[in-house]
Motif scaffolding. Structure first.
Motif, PDB file in Angstrom:
ATOM      1  N   GLU A 251       0.831  -1.209   0.000  1.00  0.00           N
ATOM      2  CA  GLU A 251       0.000   0.000   0.000  1.00  0.00           C
ATOM      3  C   GLU A 251       0.868   1.262   0.000  1.00  0.00           C
ATOM      4  N   TYR A 252       1.957   1.242   0.771  1.00  0.00           N
ATOM      5  CA  TYR A 252       2.838   2.417   0.850  1.00  0.00           C
ATOM      6  C   TYR A 252       3.471   2.718  -0.509  1.00  0.00           C
ATOM      7  N   GLU A 253       3.811   1.658  -1.243  1.00  0.00           N
ATOM      8  CA  GLU A 253       4.486   1.869  -2.525  1.00  0.00           C
ATOM      9  C   GLU A 253       3.611   2.651  -3.506  1.00  0.00           C
ATOM     10  N   LYS A 254       2.310   2.529  -3.371  1.00  0.00           N
ATOM     11  CA  LYS A 254       1.386   3.302  -4.224  1.00  0.00           C
ATOM     12  C   LYS A 254       1.535   4.798  -3.932  1.00  0.00           C
ATOM     13  N   ILE A 255       1.677   5.131  -2.651  1.00  0.00           N
ATOM     14  CA  ILE A 255       1.860   6.530  -2.249  1.00  0.00           C
ATOM     15  C   ILE A 255       3.224   7.036  -2.709  1.00  0.00           C
ATOM     16  N   TYR A 256       4.258   6.216  -2.518  1.00  0.00           N
ATOM     17  CA  TYR A 256       5.615   6.619  -2.921  1.00  0.00           C
ATOM     18  C   TYR A 256       5.688   6.881  -4.425  1.00  0.00           C
ATOM     19  N   GLN A 257       4.985   6.068  -5.177  1.00  0.00           N
ATOM     20  CA  GLN A 257       4.965   6.237  -6.633  1.00  0.00           C
ATOM     21  C   GLN A 257       4.371   7.600  -6.997  1.00  0.00           C
ATOM     22  N   ARG A 258       3.325   7.986  -6.290  1.00  0.00           N
ATOM     23  CA  ARG A 258       2.684   9.281  -6.547  1.00  0.00           C
ATOM     24  C   ARG A 258       3.611  10.443  -6.197  1.00  0.00           C
ATOM     25  N   LEU A 259       4.473  10.233  -5.199  1.00  0.00           N
ATOM     26  CA  LEU A 259       5.404  11.278  -4.766  1.00  0.00           C
ATOM     27  C   LEU A 259       6.726  11.246  -5.552  1.00  0.00           C
ATOM     28  N   GLY A 260       6.886  10.236  -6.413  1.00  0.00           N
ATOM     29  CA  GLY A 260       8.138  10.094  -7.162  1.00  0.00           C
ATOM     30  C   GLY A 260       9.294   9.668  -6.277  1.00  0.00           C
ATOM     31  N   VAL A 261       9.003   8.861  -5.270  1.00  0.00           N
ATOM     32  CA  VAL A 261      10.013   8.434  -4.297  1.00  0.00           C
ATOM     33  C   VAL A 261      10.251   6.933  -4.434  1.00  0.00           C
ATOM     34  N   HIS A 262      11.511   6.513  -4.317  1.00  0.00           N
ATOM     35  CA  HIS A 262      11.795   5.077  -4.326  1.00  0.00           C
ATOM     36  C   HIS A 262      12.802   4.751  -3.224  1.00  0.00           C
ATOM     37  N   PHE A 263      12.877   3.478  -2.856  1.00  0.00           N
ATOM     38  CA  PHE A 263      13.810   3.013  -1.826  1.00  0.00           C
ATOM     39  C   PHE A 263      14.639   1.858  -2.363  1.00  0.00           C
ATOM     40  N   ASP A 264      15.876   1.795  -1.896  1.00  0.00           N
ATOM     41  CA  ASP A 264      16.753   0.681  -2.248  1.00  0.00           C
ATOM     42  C   ASP A 264      16.548  -0.477  -1.293  1.00  0.00           C
ATOM     43  N   GLU A 265      16.039  -0.163  -0.106  1.00  0.00           N
ATOM     44  CA  GLU A 265      15.884  -1.212   0.895  1.00  0.00           C
ATOM     45  C   GLU A 265      14.735  -0.881   1.847  1.00  0.00           C
ATOM     46  N   TYR A 266      13.868  -1.864   2.045  1.00  0.00           N
ATOM     47  CA  TYR A 266      12.861  -1.766   3.101  1.00  0.00           C
ATOM     48  C   TYR A 266      13.401  -2.535   4.296  1.00  0.00           C
ATOM     49  N   SER A 267      13.825  -1.783   5.296  1.00  0.00           N
ATOM     50  CA  SER A 267      14.355  -2.396   6.511  1.00  0.00           C
ATOM     51  C   SER A 267      13.263  -2.302   7.571  1.00  0.00           C
ATOM     52  N   GLY A 268      13.622  -2.493   8.816  1.00  0.00           N
ATOM     53  CA  GLY A 268      12.625  -2.372   9.876  1.00  0.00           C
ATOM     54  C   GLY A 268      13.159  -2.865  11.201  1.00  0.00           C
ATOM     55  N   GLU A 269      12.487  -2.456  12.248  1.00  0.00           N
ATOM     56  CA  GLU A 269      12.916  -2.840  13.597  1.00  0.00           C
ATOM     57  C   GLU A 269      12.945  -4.356  13.776  1.00  0.00           C
ATOM     58  N   SER A 270      12.051  -5.042  13.083  1.00  0.00           N
ATOM     59  CA  SER A 270      11.926  -6.496  13.243  1.00  0.00           C
ATOM     60  C   SER A 270      13.218  -7.242  12.893  1.00  0.00           C
ATOM     61  N   LEU A 271      13.988  -6.661  11.960  1.00  0.00           N
ATOM     62  CA  LEU A 271      15.224  -7.319  11.527  1.00  0.00           C
ATOM     63  C   LEU A 271      16.285  -7.325  12.623  1.00  0.00           C
ATOM     64  N   TYR A 272      16.063  -6.512  13.656  1.00  0.00           N
ATOM     65  CA  TYR A 272      17.104  -6.335  14.668  1.00  0.00           C
ATOM     66  C   TYR A 272      16.712  -6.834  16.054  1.00  0.00           C
ATOM     67  N   GLN A 273      15.649  -7.639  16.117  1.00  0.00           N
ATOM     68  CA  GLN A 273      15.255  -8.163  17.425  1.00  0.00           C
ATOM     69  C   GLN A 273      16.335  -9.079  18.006  1.00  0.00           C
ATOM     70  N   GLU A 274      16.881  -9.965  17.155  1.00  0.00           N
ATOM     71  CA  GLU A 274      17.936 -10.875  17.650  1.00  0.00           C
ATOM     72  C   GLU A 274      19.258 -10.129  17.834  1.00  0.00           C
ATOM     73  N   LYS A 275      19.559  -9.243  16.858  1.00  0.00           N
ATOM     74  CA  LYS A 275      20.812  -8.492  16.950  1.00  0.00           C
ATOM     75  C   LYS A 275      20.780  -7.533  18.138  1.00  0.00           C
ATOM     76  N   ALA A 276      19.583  -7.131  18.543  1.00  0.00           N
ATOM     77  CA  ALA A 276      19.461  -6.267  19.728  1.00  0.00           C
ATOM     78  C   ALA A 276      19.942  -7.022  20.970  1.00  0.00           C
ATOM     79  N   GLN A 277      19.675  -8.327  21.004  1.00  0.00           N
ATOM     80  CA  GLN A 277      20.134  -9.144  22.151  1.00  0.00           C
ATOM     81  C   GLN A 277      21.664  -9.232  22.157  1.00  0.00           C
ATOM     82  N   GLU A 278      22.266  -9.305  20.958  1.00  0.00           N
ATOM     83  CA  GLU A 278      23.741  -9.316  20.866  1.00  0.00           C
ATOM     84  C   GLU A 278      24.321  -7.988  21.372  1.00  0.00           C
ATOM     85  N   VAL A 279      23.637  -6.883  21.015  1.00  0.00           N
ATOM     86  CA  VAL A 279      24.061  -5.554  21.471  1.00  0.00           C
ATOM     87  C   VAL A 279      23.996  -5.470  22.993  1.00  0.00           C
TER      88      VAL A 279
END
Length: 578
Positions: A251-279
């Motif tokens: 759904e967000y990509e539809k909005i980004y397209q209208r704004l002429g915005v693109h991303f190279d990577e969709y990251s997020g907090e979820s990717l760092y739940q395990e790495k947060a424990q290492e930290v």
């Protein structure tokens, strides 16, 4: 560009002061123009020469300006030298001015202003820009508009200057709110509604669950249980969460397209739940992790090691926090990308969060922390559609498009367009961006639809209208012009003022590259459009002698090129008809 002029003036100063020409070039600046005729082109501030050690302190600044000016001479490039208030001012050969500016715009195209001696020492590298970052399972909130367009502008600018730019959208896709959403969806969610209007339904579920949780401890407990399962990797819980995340990005990509915005990577907090424990483990090993009486894990940020100032890193039940995951994300990005710069674009309410983040990274011994930067911005007030207070960005974009369509339909100058909706969308987005970028990023501002969409004034509509009119001129007159260009036919006051302003483009880009404030570029483009409008009314192409018509045609073509380049950097798609 202005290289010949700056270098010529700097070379004269170099001979007198015994300082290298290269060092003096950045001190030679183009004089800003007004709508009135401007006679001077460049100036050198005596205070700058003193501050840089090029001149020794002695007599007054004004006296030194006079003494230095007396030793300078006019030549083929500089035709006049005068003393200003603490400055030495230079007028350059008018024929040379027209010839060089026009040649440079034609030759360099989109690189005009960027391939300048001002950027010869500009350090290029790998730059990560993290921006937009909405919370999944919620419709794109209007509050995320600023982060999205500011981040996009910074990424565009860094890329244009030759950096390897990585655009990251760091989604809010983890945390206790997903416990609440998950618990709510299990209680009263509907797969049918989810397919029909995904984000609207998830938003409604979250609002309802949140309201219930205020008075119902069972909902609160259910939310805690859901999130605990999520952090524990429970398959069913994880599957539901993945569905929410996937739907949201789509759904967000539809909005980004209208704004002429693109991303190279969709990251997020979820990717760092395990790495947060290492930290957390690493912090503990370094003796940085302390426990409060309540059992919360914190890092002491106080000057006296007395926990008077601290940052929370882990809840008493062992679950990670937003800050913990941000530390893990920064460490991970350095490992993966070996970045030269990491720029976070968020509202100013998160300034404390980023101060803490950078302080913790330093305490952990990461010497690259100084490469991290937070670009904060203020809030937008009073953003309403005709339906009332606005919540969602989609409503803002729809409103901008609708109002522009109505304005275009009512205008006598509107041309027949192949796709009026697409034009209205691009002009509407330009209006939103220019309104947002006119002032300092840190300032809050009041949103006003009528002001934003005016066709005259300091608006995105005015920029688009000016560009479209210059494109129309090119379409109408391109068959009537000759190949050869004679700078002698660009000596009218309006042409000179326009050329002087075009001369300053690299200085404006340099200023923007230094402080990342788009207002400098916006103000430049608005003035460029005003000067182009004045020149368009007086310097006629149609009906003029062929040599005059050619010179004027190329001046307007060059102006349209610079205007389009500047708009694209801001994230605006220039329209050629409206």
């Amino acid at each position: 560009m202005a290289c010949l002029f700056r270098r010529s003036i700097a070379a004269q100063l170099s001979r007198i002061l015994g300082t290298s020409t290269e060092k003096l070039i950045p001190m030679v600046s183009a004089v800003p123009v007004s709508k009135k005729q401007q006679t001077l082109d460049f100036r050198v501030s005596v205070s700058s020469l003193l501050a840089d050690g090029c001149l020794k302190f002695g007599s007054t600044v004004q006296s030194q300006a006079r003494q230095l000016s007396a030793q300078l001479t006019c030549d083929d490039v500089v035709t006049e030298i005068a003393v200003g208030k603490g400055t030495i001012n230079f007028k350059v050969n008018r024929s040379l001015l027209a010839e060089i500016v026009m040649q440079e715009i034609s030759k360099k195209g989109s690189k005009y202003g960027i391939e300048s001696e001002l950027f010869q020492d500009y350090p290029c590298g790998r730059v990560i820009v993290e921006f937009s970052s909405p919370n999944i399972a919620k419709k794109f909130h209007a509050g995320h508009l600023r982060s999205t367009i500011i981040g996009n502008f910074i990424a565009n600018l860094k890329q244009a200057l030759g950096n390897d730019v990585i655009r990251i959208n760091y989604l809010g896709d983890w945390g206790m709110q997903f416990g609440l959403l998950g618990a709510g969806f299990q209680l009263f969610g509907s797969e049918v509604k989810l397919k029909a209007n995904p984000l609207q339904h998830l938003f409604e579920v979250y609002v309802e669950a949140n309201k219930m949780a205020e008075n119902d401890e069972d909902i609160q407990k259910a939310a805690q249980v859901f999130f605990k399962k999520l952090e524990g990797g429970d398959k069913h819980t994880l599957s539901l969460w993945k569905e929410f995340r996937s739907i949201s990005i789509e759904e967000y990509e539809k909005i980004y397209q209208r704004l002429g915005v693109h991303f190279d990577e969709y990251s997020g907090e979820s990717l760092y739940q395990e790495k947060a424990q290492e930290v957390l483990w690493l912090m503990d090993q370094k003796g940085l992790l302390k426990k409060t009486k309540q059992g919360t894990g914190v890092v002491d940020l106080s000057a006296n090691d007395d926990l008077s100032v601290y940052a929370k890193m882990v809840r008493c039940d062992g679950t990670s926090l937003y800050l913990t995951r941000d530390v893990a994300a920064a460490v991970d990005r350095m490992k993966e990308y070996n970045f030269d710069q990491l720029i976070y674009v968020t509202d100013k309410q998160q300034c404390t969060h980023f101060q803490q983040l950078f302080e913790i990274l330093k305490l952990m011994g990461y010497n690259w922390t100084e490469r991290c930067q937070h670009v904060p911005f203020g809030l937008v007030k009073g953003m309403k559609t005709r339906k009332g207070d606005v919540v969602f960005l989609e409503d803002v974009l729809n409103e901008a498009r609708l109002r522009m369509l109505q304005n275009m339909a009512a205008s006598r100058t509107t041309k027949d367009l192949e796709d009026p909706e697409d034009t209205a969308e691009k002009v509407g987005v330009a209006a939103l961006i220019i309104q947002d970028f006119k002032g300092p990023l840190l300032s809050d501002y009041d949103f006003d639809w009528d002001r934003v969409l005016q066709s005259q004034g300091d608006t995105g509509v005015f920029l688009q209208y000016t560009h479209a009119r210059l494109c129309s001129l090119q379409r109408t007159c391109q068959n009537d012009v000759q190949v050869q260009f004679n700078p002698a036919y660009l000596q009218d006051p309006q042409a000179i003022t326009l050329l002087q302003h075009l001369l300053r483009y690299d200085e404006v880009l340099y200023q923007v590259s230094e402080d990342l404030q788009p207002k400098h570029l916006v103000n430049y483009l608005i003035m460029l459009s005003r000067l182009a409008s004045i020149a368009h009314r007086t310097l006629h192409v149609k009906g003029s002698l062929p040599k005059v018509a050619t010179a004027r045609f190329l001046l307007f073509k060059g102006t349209a090129s610079v205007l389009a380049n500047g708009m694209k950097l801001l994230g605006i798609t220039p329209v050629e008809k409206m």
